[in-house]
Write an enzyme that holds these catalytic residues in place. Structure first.
Site, short mmCIF file in Angstrom:
data_model
loop_
_atom_site.label_atom_id
_atom_site.label_comp_id
_atom_site.label_asym_id
_atom_site.label_seq_id
_atom_site.Cartn_x
_atom_site.Cartn_y
_atom_site.Cartn_z
N LEU A 92 0.84 -1.20 0.00
CA LEU A 92 0.00 0.00 0.00
C LEU A 92 0.88 1.25 0.00
CD1 LEU A 92 -2.49 -1.46 2.57
CD2 LEU A 92 -3.08 -0.82 0.22
N HIS A 108 0.29 -11.35 9.78
CA HIS A 108 1.45 -11.88 9.06
C HIS A 108 1.83 -13.22 9.68
CE1 HIS A 108 5.05 -11.75 6.58
NE2 HIS A 108 5.71 -12.18 7.65
C1 GAR Z 1 -2.25 -15.82 5.70
O1 GAR Z 1 -1.36 -16.82 6.14
C2 GAR Z 1 -1.73 -14.44 6.05
O2 GAR Z 1 -1.06 -14.41 7.29
C3 GAR Z 1 -0.77 -14.19 4.92
O3 GAR Z 1 -1.43 -14.67 3.77
C4 GAR Z 1 -2.28 -15.75 4.17
C5 GAR Z 1 -3.66 -15.47 3.66
O4 GAR Z 1 -4.51 -16.57 3.88
N1 GAR Z 1 -0.45 -12.80 4.80
C6 GAR Z 1 0.76 -12.34 4.48
O5 GAR Z 1 1.69 -13.06 4.22
C7 GAR Z 1 0.87 -10.83 4.48
N2 GAR Z 1 2.24 -10.42 4.52
P1 GAR Z 1 -6.08 -16.40 3.86
O6 GAR Z 1 -6.42 -15.73 2.52
O7 GAR Z 1 -6.63 -17.78 3.95
O8 GAR Z 1 -6.48 -15.54 5.03
#
Ligand code: GAR
Length: 212
Positions: A92, A108
């Site tokens: 963002l 995260h």
């Molecule tokens: C999750 O593990 C979240 O922590 C990660 O993406 C995944 C989304 O899963 N986010 C990041 O890595 C952000 N830096 P989801 O779509 O099933 O919630």
């Protein structure tokens, strides 16, 4: 507290927030789900919960700022006062982050400030870390930076691969994200410098998940 949730894919964290918001005394309501991907499965989850959705394809905008402004305007038009990023995989702009300062949180899948960025679980295994986990934090301009609100810790097992580790971390994500949102919506979190203070405590909310 009216919130918008931004997603890019599967939306399992979105689901954990939808489920939490559906419980009787939960102090937040999701008024809009935005995805930058038209085929994100999370959009179906929002539809099923009768939550309005919007798709903003970043490729339709000339600059990152225009894309972010369009999202901000939609979020405000929906009446949301707070934003949860839930697997939203676009950086963002500084303008967006400033506009939503301390009203924008992210989850995260690591114990920040270690293992930022992508391919987190691969990084954890490659480095031989003994513990991993997840973090809910206020968003700052730098990637995966910001005051920590909640964390969960899990042991990394000797035979873990990125997938098995990701699955156990994800279970904990689904616990701490609604918990962090509740704390904020109840007005129990304030930010002092780069630290989130919860109920006057200087440490984030956290737990150590039981090893199996
Ligand atoms: C999750 O593990 C979240 O922590 C990660 O993406 C995944 C989304 O899963 N986010 C990041 O890595 C952000 N830096 P989801 O779509 O099933 O919630």
């Amino acid at each position: 507290m009216k919130i918008a949730v931004l997603i890019s894919g599967r939306g399992s964290n979105l689901q954990s927030l939808i489920d939490a918001c559906a419980t009787d005394d939960f102090p937040a309501e999701i008024v809009l789900v935005i995805s930058n991907k038209a085929d994100a499965y999370g959009l179906k989850r929002a539809d099923e919960a009768s939550i309005p959705t919007a798709i903003f394809n970043h490729k339709d905008f000339a600059t990152r700022e225009e894309f972010d402004d369009a999202m901000s305007n939609a979020i405000e038009a929906a009446g949301a006062e707070f934003i949860c990023l839930a697997g939203f995989m676009r950086l963002l702009s500084d303008t967006f982050v400033k506009r939503w300062h301390d009203r924008l949180i992210n989850i995260h899948p690591s114990l920040l400030p270690t293992f930022k960025g992508l391919h987190v679980h691969e990084q954890v295994i490659e480095r031989g870390a003994l513990f991993s986990g997840c973090t809910v934090h206020f968003v700052r301009a730098a990637m995966d930076e910001g005051p920590i609100i909640a964390q969960a810790v899990i042991p990394v097992k000797p035979d873990d691969n990125a997938d098995t580790l990701a699955a156990r971390v994800l279970e904990q994500e689904h616990v701490i994200y609604p918990k962090a949102l509740r704390l904020i919506a109840e007005g129990r979190v304030r930010v002092s410098g780069e630290r989130a203070i919860i109920d006057g405590r200087k440490t984030p909310d956290g737990h150590l998940a039981n090893p199996e």
